[in-house]
Structures are given as C-alpha cells and as structure tokens.
Design a protein around this motif. Sequence first.
Motif, PDB file in Angstrom:
ATOM      1  N   UNK A   1      -8.778  -4.399   3.720  1.00 31.76           N
ATOM      2  CA  UNK A   1      -7.266  -4.489   3.378  1.00 31.76           C
ATOM      3  C   UNK A   1      -6.246  -3.643   4.120  1.00 31.76           C
ATOM      4  N   UNK A   2      -6.941  -2.283   4.681  1.00 31.84           N
ATOM      5  CA  UNK A   2      -6.128  -1.678   5.451  1.00 31.84           C
ATOM      6  C   UNK A   2      -5.966  -2.192   6.881  1.00 31.84           C
TER       7      UNK A   2
ATOM      8  N   UNK B   1      -8.346   7.138   3.504  1.00 31.84           N
ATOM      9  CA  UNK B   1      -8.348   6.374   2.206  1.00 31.84           C
ATOM     10  C   UNK B   1      -9.730   6.129   1.951  1.00 31.84           C
TER      11      UNK B   1
ATOM     12  N   UNK C   1      -5.723  -5.589   7.533  1.00 31.81           N
ATOM     13  CA  UNK C   1      -4.767  -6.326   7.241  1.00 31.81           C
ATOM     14  C   UNK C   1      -3.344  -6.019   7.319  1.00 31.81           C
ATOM     15  N   UNK C   2      -3.200  -4.924   6.534  1.00 32.10           N
ATOM     16  CA  UNK C   2      -1.999  -4.303   6.652  1.00 32.10           C
ATOM     17  C   UNK C   2      -1.155  -3.787   7.931  1.00 32.10           C
TER      18      UNK C   2
ATOM     19  N   UNK D   1     -14.547  -3.849   2.263  1.00 31.44           N
ATOM     20  CA  UNK D   1     -13.483  -4.510   1.838  1.00 31.44           C
ATOM     21  C   UNK D   1     -12.253  -3.752   1.917  1.00 31.44           C
ATOM     22  N   UNK D   2     -12.628  -2.277   1.707  1.00 30.33           N
ATOM     23  CA  UNK D   2     -11.333  -1.544   1.535  1.00 30.33           C
ATOM     24  C   UNK D   2     -10.804  -1.415   3.068  1.00 30.33           C
TER      25      UNK D   2
ATOM     26  N   UNK E   1     -16.428  -9.705   6.645  1.00 24.65           N
ATOM     27  CA  UNK E   1     -17.075  -8.498   6.221  1.00 24.65           C
ATOM     28  C   UNK E   1     -17.986  -8.775   5.027  1.00 24.65           C
TER      29      UNK E   1
ATOM     30  N   UNK F   1      -5.245   6.208  -5.986  1.00 22.98           N
ATOM     31  CA  UNK F   1      -5.925   6.210  -7.349  1.00 22.98           C
ATOM     32  C   UNK F   1      -5.276   7.311  -7.990  1.00 22.98           C
TER      33      UNK F   1
ATOM     34  N   UNK G   1      -5.788   6.440   8.464  1.00 22.32           N
ATOM     35  CA  UNK G   1      -5.580   5.766   7.087  1.00 22.32           C
ATOM     36  C   UNK G   1      -7.169   5.647   6.640  1.00 22.32           C
TER      37      UNK G   1
ATOM     38  N   UNK H   1      -8.699 -11.375   5.368  1.00 21.47           N
ATOM     39  CA  UNK H   1     -10.078 -10.809   5.096  1.00 21.47           C
ATOM     40  C   UNK H   1     -11.059 -11.651   4.215  1.00 21.47           C
ATOM     41  N   UNK H   2     -12.072 -12.031   5.057  1.00 19.75           N
ATOM     42  CA  UNK H   2     -12.935 -12.794   4.746  1.00 19.75           C
ATOM     43  C   UNK H   2     -14.378 -12.434   4.181  1.00 19.75           C
ATOM     44  N   UNK H   3     -14.651 -12.222   2.694  1.00 21.92           N
ATOM     45  CA  UNK H   3     -15.938 -11.719   2.559  1.00 21.92           C
ATOM     46  C   UNK H   3     -16.961 -12.759   2.742  1.00 21.92           C
TER      47      UNK H   3
ATOM     48  N   UNK I   1     -14.858 -18.789   1.023  1.00 17.80           N
ATOM     49  CA  UNK I   1     -14.143 -17.937  -0.101  1.00 17.80           C
ATOM     50  C   UNK I   1     -12.735 -18.733  -0.119  1.00 17.80           C
TER      51      UNK I   1
ATOM     52  N   UNK J   1      -7.594   2.046  -5.643  1.00 17.78           N
ATOM     53  CA  UNK J   1      -8.267   2.968  -4.772  1.00 17.78           C
ATOM     54  C   UNK J   1      -7.494   2.561  -3.376  1.00 17.78           C
ATOM     55  N   UNK J   2      -6.899   1.516  -3.093  1.00 16.99           N
ATOM     56  CA  UNK J   2      -6.087   1.202  -1.824  1.00 16.99           C
ATOM     57  C   UNK J   2      -4.683   1.848  -1.971  1.00 16.99           C
TER      58      UNK J   2
ATOM     59  N   UNK K   1       0.811  -1.246  -0.047  1.00 18.32           N
ATOM     60  CA  UNK K   1      -0.042  -0.033  -0.154  1.00 18.32           C
ATOM     61  C   UNK K   1       0.811   1.583   0.003  1.00 18.32           C
TER      62      UNK K   1
ATOM     63  N   UNK L   1     -14.798   3.645  -3.343  1.00 16.72           N
ATOM     64  CA  UNK L   1     -13.661   4.078  -3.048  1.00 16.72           C
ATOM     65  C   UNK L   1     -13.569   5.521  -3.187  1.00 16.72           C
ATOM     66  N   UNK L   2     -12.677   6.079  -2.332  1.00 14.74           N
ATOM     67  CA  UNK L   2     -12.777   7.610  -2.364  1.00 14.74           C
ATOM     68  C   UNK L   2     -11.293   8.206  -2.495  1.00 14.74           C
TER      69      UNK L   2
ATOM     70  N   UNK M   1      -9.835 -10.518  -1.144  1.00 15.54           N
ATOM     71  CA  UNK M   1      -8.758  -9.257  -1.374  1.00 15.54           C
ATOM     72  C   UNK M   1      -7.901  -9.600  -0.289  1.00 15.54           C
TER      73      UNK M   1
END
Lengths: 293, 542, 336
Positions: free
Chosen positions: B405-406, B341, B408-409, B401-402, B393, A64, B337, B420-422, A151, A77-78, A58, B15-16, A238
């Motif tokens: 990810x953050x 983000x 997890x990091x 989801x986003x 999630x 973006x 973040x 991450x487990x959707x 998943x 986006x990340x 990251x 996303x933003x 992801x």
Amino acid sequence: MVSVGPVGVNRRLPRSQPQRASRGFGAVMIWTGAGLVAIVLLASLFAPLLTTWGPVEIDSTAIRQAPSAVHWLGTDANGMDVFSRLLYAGRVDLGVAVVSVAIAVVIGSVIGAVSGYVGGALDAVVMRLLEILQAFPTFILALAVAALLGPGIVNLTIVVAIVSIPSYARLVRAEVRTVRELAYVDAARTSGLAGARVLLRHVIPNSLTPVRIVAPLNVGWAMLALAGLSFLGLGVPVPQPEWGAMISQGTSDIVAGRLWTSVPPGLALVVCVLGFSLLGEGLQERETRRRTR
Amino acid sequence: MDTPSPVKPKNLRRRLAVAGALVTTAALALTGCAAGAASPTDAASATSELRIAVPSYPGSWDQDFVAFDPVALALFKNVYPYLVDYGVTDVDGGQILDTENILPAWAESFTSDDGKLWTLKLRDGATFPSGNPITADDVKWSKDRAFAAKANVAGVYSLIGLTDPEQIQVVDDKTVTFDQAYPSALSAQIQAISLFIYDSKLMKEHATADDPWAQDWAAQNPSDGGLYNVESFTPGQEIVLKANKDYPAEDGPHTDTIRLTVVSDPAAESVLLQNGDVDIALGLGRQQIADLDGVSGVKIISAPSNEMISIPLNTTMAPFDNPLVRQAVAYAMPYDDIISTVYGGDARRPMSIVPIDMPGYTEEGFPYEQDLDKAKDLLSQAGVSGASVELAYAADNDEQEQIAILVQDALGKAGITVTPTPLDPATLGDRRDAKDLAMQITSGQQWVNDVEYLMNGWTTGAYLNYANYSNPTVDADVEASHTITDTDERNALWAEVQEQFATDVPVIPLAQPNYNLPVGDNVKGFVQPVDGLIRLKYLSID
Amino acid sequence: MRLARYIALRIALVVPVLLGVIVLTFLLVRVLPGDPVQAFVGPNTTADDVEAIRQRLGLDAPLWQQFLDYLGGIFVGDFGTSIQTGVPVSTELAFRLAPTLELVFLGVGVAVIAAIVFGIISALRVNSPIDHVSRVTSLVGTAMPEFWLGLILIVIGYQQLGWFPGPSGRIGRGLSPTPITGAEAVDALLTANWPALGSALLYLVLPVLTIAVGVTASLLRSVRSAAIDIRAAAPWSTAQAHGISGRPLVTGYLLRGTVSRIPTLAALVLGNVLGGVVLVEYVFSWQGMGQWLLRGLLYRDYPVVQAGVVIIALVYAVAYLVADVIHAALDPRVRL
C-alpha cells in the motif's frame, strides 16, 4: 437429492393458509429492510459529500488513531480514515453482491428453465452436473475459482456468481416443471407458438416468483461470502475498501481493545445483510398470502 | 532466498502502532532476561514446563523430504541430533548465536587442516533414544539419504563442493571424512545446519524395497535424539518435548518439558498469551506483537536479525528492463514510512543488498534516499511516462500488504501506477519460477550468515534470482569466492558486487526488521537465532 | 419392499454424483495456476532438483495415468500421499474428519432444537412480540460473519468472563479419552469418561454456538410456517373441538407434524455448514477438515484436496440419503 443453495434458504415456499393479521409485520419487514438497504446505498453513493478524507488517502501522521474530530471513526493501520473507507466500501460490497446475484439469477434461470422445459436426457445431464457442483464444499469451490481467476473485483463477482448459479437453476427448474403443465402454457403451445417463445413469454416469467424472494436473501449471503474470502486473503485487493477486509484487518485490534477499526464495518455488514434478509422474509410472507388468497 | 510464512490466512494482521518506546523497552527486556542464559544451567535440575503456541502443525517429521515449512524446520533444530552447532556470543547486552564459532554437539570434533578434507569424530558411548549407539554408519547413511532426497541439504552441500555421496567416507566406527571438491569458507557454517543424523538401524527396519529411505515411516514418526526427545504428539494439535538427559555437550536444555500447541488464529494466540495460558507465542504478526507490549505479564523480546525485506525488479520486463527506471523506483521508495508505519520503527534500513551485520556489508556507492524529483527526472530521462505495473506479494502476509500500500502511494506520486496483487503461495511460487513477475515483495532470512551464500542466489539463471538479473562481474566474483577462504580477499569481491548492485538496482532493499518475540514475563534465557529458527534449549521459566 | 427399492434407487443416484465430484476435483486442482513442487523449493534449489522432486511425487506422469492411479487407489481406500507432509492422506483424514463432523453435527443439532422450540412458540403466538423478536433475532444472527462472531465470542466468553477454555485444542490437558472415533466428546461418551466429556463439551460450546447462530434463521422460518400450516388445517381444529388442549395438543400435533419436515432441511443446512466450516475452524484453531483442505488448496497439495472434497461430498450425499429415507419412511407418498 434435495436442492441446496448457498443461503440455506428453504426453497419450498410454504403454501399455508392465511396467517392471522400477518400483513402488518410482513409490510414492516419489507419497509424496514428496504430502508436499511437504502440508507447504506445512499451513504455509499454520496460518500464523497459525506467524507473529508479519500478512502485510500494515507495520513501518515495518524496511524491507528482513535476517533477524533479529524478522523470521525479513527484511522486504521495504514493511516487511512475508517469513516471514509466505511462509506466507500459500501459501493464495493453492494456492487459485487448485487451484480453477482443478478448474474447468477440470469444464468441460473436460463439453465433451469431450458433444462426443465426441454426435459429428457438434457435435463438429466444438467441436473447431475448441478448436483456435482452443489456437493462441492462451497468455500473450497469459491477459493479454487478465485485462485483460478486471480485477484480483482470483477473476478470476485464472477466467483460469487458461480457458486450461486446451481441453486437458482434448480429452483427455476422445479418451478418450470410445474408451470409447464399448466393450462395456459398448454394453450400457448397448441396455438402454434414456438418452444423458445413459450419459454420466454409464459414459462420463465411465471417461474420467477420464488427467485424474486430468494434473491434478496442471497444478496446478503453474497456479502458474507465476499467477507469470508477477504478473511482468508483472497478477497478484494488492497487498498480498495471492503467491509470484510476491514473486519479481518481489525481482528487483532478487537483483541487489543481498539474497536473502531473492525466494529463499524462489522455493524455495516450486519445492517446491510439484515436489510436484505428482512426484505426477503417480508416478500416471502406477502407471497404466501397472495398465493393462498 | 525467500522464506514463505506458514499457512496463515488473512486475518493475521501485522500492523504496528508502537511508538519508538517499544525499541527501548524491548532492549531493556532483552538485557534483563538474557542475563540468565549466560550461566549454563544443569539440565537435570530443570523441572518446569514451558508452553509455546505455534501457528501451524509441522507438515512432516522428515527433515530430508519436507516441504518448506518454518514451524517444522524450527522443531527439527531442537529434536534432530545435530553433530555440530553454533556457539553463543554476547552482542550489545543480548545474546545471539555465533556463526563464527561452531562447536561440537553430538560429535566429539569436526576439524580440517586445509579447509577441503574435513574429519568428523563421534563420541564414545553416545546413543539414540532407541539405545542404538551413534556410529559412523549412521552419518554415512543419513547423508546418502540427503543426497537421494535432492532437497535442502543436497542443495547447500553443492555450495561447498559436496555433490557426490562418495565424497563422504566412513574411516572407522567413529570417524567420517568429508572430501570437498575445494576448500570453502562456508564449510563449518553449512555443516552446522546440515549435519543432522538419523538412527539408521531403526530406519532400515522400516525401509522397504519400494521405500529404501523409510520415507513413509519418517514422515509420521519423529526422528529425535537431539536436544529434546518427542514424548508425545497429537497430529495437528500438540507436541510434547522432553529434555534429552543423554545430551553429551555443554549447555544442554534448560527446561525439562516443552509443550507446543497449535493455535491457527493469531488473534486467538495473543489472547492465550495475555491470559497466561501459553508462555511464548511464535509466529505472531508485527501488529499482534506490538499490541502485546505493555500488557501485564507479557514482555517483548526484540533482537537484531538478518531478515531482509526487499523488492526485486524484473530486469527483463518492461519498464524495468531500463536501469534508469529501476534507479528512479529506488529513489521513489518510501523507506522511512515503511520502517515507521509497518515496523513501528523496530527495523533498520540496510544500504546494500547485503544485510547489516553480515561480514562484508558496505554502504559504499549506495545513494538511494526517497527523492521524488530525482525519481521523476530519471523517469523522463528514460522516456517513460504513465507506466503501470503489478506488485505481487504473499496473500497471507499482512506486513507485505502494508508495504504494498505504501509503495503504491509513493510510486503513484512519481508517476508509476502500481497495482498491489496478492497471490496465494502456490501461485506465487509458480510465477516466481516462470520469472514473469515485474515487481514483488520478498522477505529473506539467511540461514548462513555469509555473502557468498546470499549472492549465490543472484547469479545468472539462479533459481531464486527473481529479478532475472545477469551481470558478468557478479557472476565472476561469486564463482571466484567459492574457492577463496581469505577474509580480506572475499570482502574485496563483495565490495565490488555491492557497488554493482547499487548501480544496476535489480533489487531494492527496504528494511531489516528486528526479530520480535512476545513471551510471558517469567520466561528467560532467549538467544537470538541467526536463522530465525528458535533454539529452545536456552529457554527456561521462573 | 417399496422402501428398500426406494433406498436402492437413491443410492444409485449418489454414485454418478460422487464420480463427477472425483473427476471435477481432479481436473480443477490441476487447472489451477501454481505448482505443488514449489513448496519444496529452498535456497540453492536447481531446476534439476525440481524435476527430480516432481518425478518423486509422480507428477511427471501423463494426466490420464495419474487419474487412473488415483481412481484405482480410491477403491482400496488409498487416497495417495500428501505432497506437503509425505503422510498417507487416509491417515491424516482419520484424525481430521471426526472433529469436523462433531462440530458440524452439534452445531446443526443445536440450531434444529432452537428452531423447533422457538418456531413452535412463534407459531402458537403469531404476530405477538415474541414471534417478531425471535424471527428478527435469528435474522440478525444470520447476518453476522461467522469469523467475526467467533472472535467476539472468544473475547467475551474466554478473555473477559473466563467461562470457556481458550481457542486451542479440543480438550483439557491430560484428559484425552481413549481415541476411538477421534472426536473427543464422542470418545469420552463411548468410554464413559465423564471428566473428559465435560472438558470436551466446554471446548465445543463457543464454536458450536457460532455455527448454530448462523443457521438457525432458515430452520426457524421453516418450522414456524409448518406449524402455522398445521394450526390452520382441519385436524387441529377438530382436535381442539374434541377438547384436546395444552401439552398433548402441542406435542401430539404441532411437534410431530413439524418434525417430519426437519430431516431434509437439516441435511441442506448441514451441507452449507460443512462447506463453510473452515472459517469457524480457523478462528477456534479447530484442527479439522476445513483447515486441512484450505492448506491443501493453497499449496496445491492435490491428493489432500481431492480426498477432502470427495469425503465432504460423500458426507453431504449420505446426509441427504438418510434425510430422504426418513422422509420416505414418514411419508409414503414420496416412495411412489
């Protein structure tokens, strides 16, 4: 009921008369197809050497961002590097597609061969079961199995394999029914070879020709199926890079005019699937000529 | 509580990438457009049509027997006759629904002397669209139906000591009493979201012996007669609403016709708004909304909201059964973040389990800022190394989801491996019910802006207590609050509860994103709903 | 008589498959993790409430009883009531099925026509540039994910050029024809409502194109090789030797010869499209079976999934049946 595969491939190979001068283009298709696949394969294998960022690294200062010297294809986006993800994603996509088709070929061929060779009640039951599976809407079946297994890349591979199995089984069964009536199989049987050995030694190898041709086309289909599952939210989790997921993440970017997040993975997918399709198409053409020679 | 989003498979990406500028422009836009709403407009004079894109068609028209469906619930707010409703108040130049101020709508009055026995008086001459007069029997029948359904209304009624249909009595043709088991501070607010009624004469015509509450009919036919009547609907596609000319209270609908069109793909929805084919796009993701900022002909309304994004940690599952580990995770979270983000800065960071702006909110005793060294310290104190957990999630939620990810990091850097487990909505619901998720992302929109309402979900064994948290102090305080109506006394309880949460960390509050709504720049009169369910009556178009 | 017997036999073969689909779907949705009752859970729901809801929905009955109820219902056209919406499944089906079939049949129809035209042109000029271009182009079309292609078509056809209506609804405002089938274009045609037909067709262009682009390649391949076979066979050269040429030769021999191969293949493609139509429906906000079924699956709305899968399987089986019967009618050898 006529058999149907996920690819929508016409399974009945045309046994046509020699086509005028078609060797040239058949070979072109095979080599172009193989070339495209090889490029994608090499790019994904050597991804660590070709990229400066990790696929899930990251860069929170660059969310973006448009393509630049730092991020060659921009960032998503990340704040992850699109170029790096693009290359690494090839491993996942190729891996899942090839492995799932391989599983489907092996299991499907065995089911089809045994069913076709043994015949009788077993064959009737197996055929009905396969018809039931095939009458299921493919995507709903895939989604249901994905929801059932949960998943993960391994599970996704299984999902794609399961929905492909019936078409191979039927394909091989049809071929086995033809092959087993042929003289050399009969000869092998009368010379005292056991059923299983005849099946393994003579019937299966001789029945796999159509599978060889359909398989590359199906790898392409498997990639698209994987992308579709990602689009519906049940694909590769992801932040694992995967083309379908990258495209679907980028759909809103397309509308907003940011093309770098989803156009490159879209093109990669098209190139790769096209490669397999050309390969399959070329092989088919060569086979047609060989058979009619 | 948790608000599932309507079905909206993946590609909706929230996303933003907006710079802080968005907040400023959005705030200006809000100020500019809200001015129009302050002056009540005569409903009859409004003639234009407002076109709204919604992400899904409401599942059912039956508010009692409906599955949890945000689009349907928002629609119901505008078409069902509500007897009382929230007022409006000005905050920082914008307008929001005023939860402290409950006004009569179809009712003439709703009052109580002791906070326990409430008297509802109906208006003379008020009628349903069928022409049937609105009577006390309609109220009684409607609430009996709600108890029979054992769904939303029955659930919230239990909070204010209404558990038996017998507690609701018809006094005369226009008067109904609600006799609660105890006086409650929540009564008025709970009734504002629950006191909707059916045309019982009409419903009874469609009831059968097998179906005494006319469920079959109510699921397929709108129960309107509220602010708007349903003029026509095409199942799955479109609903057309017409302002109800008979609406008796002040500040009726500002727009005559509202057309709701279903657009399933958010990317397509934002294209329609950009091209001016719809005036308002509901249910868009953060990303689509941010992308629409600055597009000519479109403006983004942004307003503070009590929606809370948080991560409950299962206090009965390893490694989170150790409070030190939970504290460590709270120190490892990438709060800044996430806000920059995921929300492009358009979110606030709550320093409590209680949302900012909710009466009783305090940051007292909440120490957590991202500090990886401290997190590692706490983990080694706890004797935990190399822990590995799943972070669940909602698979259809890109914002979550986003965040996953953050997280997890960040937790990876502290030494905790997060996967991450959707999960699809049904699986997620099932796992939550089984309370076997170690760590998950939730987003909660409080329908009642009160800590008691919120904390009720965190008592021992509560259905939505995803952390499986159990603390005697919290349980006792929440129990006590049921019958306490004094504000100071209540706030003292809540301060204690919030401090307990800061120590035990059964849940980590991450962000409180602002409510964002992209609209055509000729749309005016937006009032921020506290419950996230848009009120159409304030909207109009130039 | 023989044909009638063949048809009877084919129908008899469909029945066990449909029964199998019914059983398999019933079991599959119940094996899935997840609980449909969870859709009703809100704040302050208690475990008792959940049980009450479960009871109300009849989900507390033993599995065999649920299955028998379901099976009994199917025979009288009752597919149960949607858990999510409380609306009878047959009512929802009524306005979901026709739009999907309209989309799928048109998509496959366009693909078939394109395949015949380009397949025959290709076959007439084997290995010419036009042959290569049409083959490779169709392969490129197949290689594109349809959700991506659909979105690109929306951006170009609606956002940039403005030629086609946006992706919401199926017909222009106020133009809806008297509903008969539920598929707007068909209804407009049946009621001779030309403005409605024009509008409905405009809405259909982009999604139909998306579907057609994805499936033309396999049809094209088959038409081309069939046409090449015919050209290589004796009757063709005989006809040529007799001086038949130009149009009569192409329409009389090539077209007629290749078209007999189309029904079976079209049914096969139709089945595939039907199975994946959800992606196209989603992108174009086409409120059809696919989206309905997807939602049903995600929320474990058992009756919806059961009915949706069975209906799609039925459509699929009937398409094959019709294709096989046509094939049998054209080619007496099949009937033996």
